[in-house]
Enzyme design. Sequence first.
Site: not given
Length: 276
Positions: A25, A28-29, A31-32, A144, A149, A180-181
């Site tokens: 979505m 980005l960080h 994690g992505h 994860e 999901q 991270l989010s």
Amino acid sequence: MRVLRLPEELASVLPSKGVGFVPTMGYLHEGHLALVRRARKENPFVAVSIFVNPLQFGPSEDYERYPRDEARDLGMLEAEGVDLVFLPSPKDFYPEGYATYVEVTGPLTERFEGAHRPGHFRGVTTVVAKLFHLLRPERAYFGEKDYQQLVVIRRMVKDLHFPLSVVGVPTVREPDGLALSSRNVYLTPEHRKEAAKLYQALLAAREAARAGHSVDEAEAAARAILDTIPDFALDYFAIVHPGTFAPLEDWVPGARALVAGRFPEVRLIDNLEVYP
Ligand code: AMP
């Protein structure tokens, strides 16, 4: 790097095989980027989608204010050597008259996130099924971080015979353990500090498991930490079977602790394998 916005443009630029796909979505960080880097390693062609999917947000959720920064995202993906970015608009993706949904039913989507966010997983499986049809990946990468999901997507892929493998990628964390989010930017400085306690609670459950304590004891150890977080309303903490999400009485391999809750400004979720 090609940037395409219209679903009908994709077919002409996609190779017939070897596509690794990372749905996001945006905003980005690292994690992505862990997903993108894994895809880059394992596939000759890497496609990333950026789409804040209105279908997976409830009416009282943060669809409108969800953080967005297209230029920054594109710069990051270019630097990772991504081949294609798909950035549809909601009205091209769900044109007027759109009426088709994909839903995984039953316990996998009824509990936890499904219970707290009605319609969320139906929105997720619908967007991901559409993206799979459009991008035709051989491998698709999911974090994860959003463990339920990931399990729901695996179920859909199996049930609908999508010809692809789903790859789960471990959660990337801040130095203090906070996962991270994109939504972490909403946190006030005080709550940002407190938010690390979610991970500490998950670790406490894992430590209890390692020390030979029962599931109930591990849960109590985690809750003792969660109870100390100011302004935090817990949605759930549970230790569950990693494939069925059934709450556990005794340890099973891969047992997973799940946590979610809300500060006034943001809802956070996290999870950890607590029993090997
Ligand atoms: P989102 O943009 O939040 O929909 O996330 C896109 C993908 O990145 C999903 O598969 C997420 O599970 C994954 N993701 C988000 N945060 C992290 C993280 N901290 N570590 C690993 N994967 C993540």
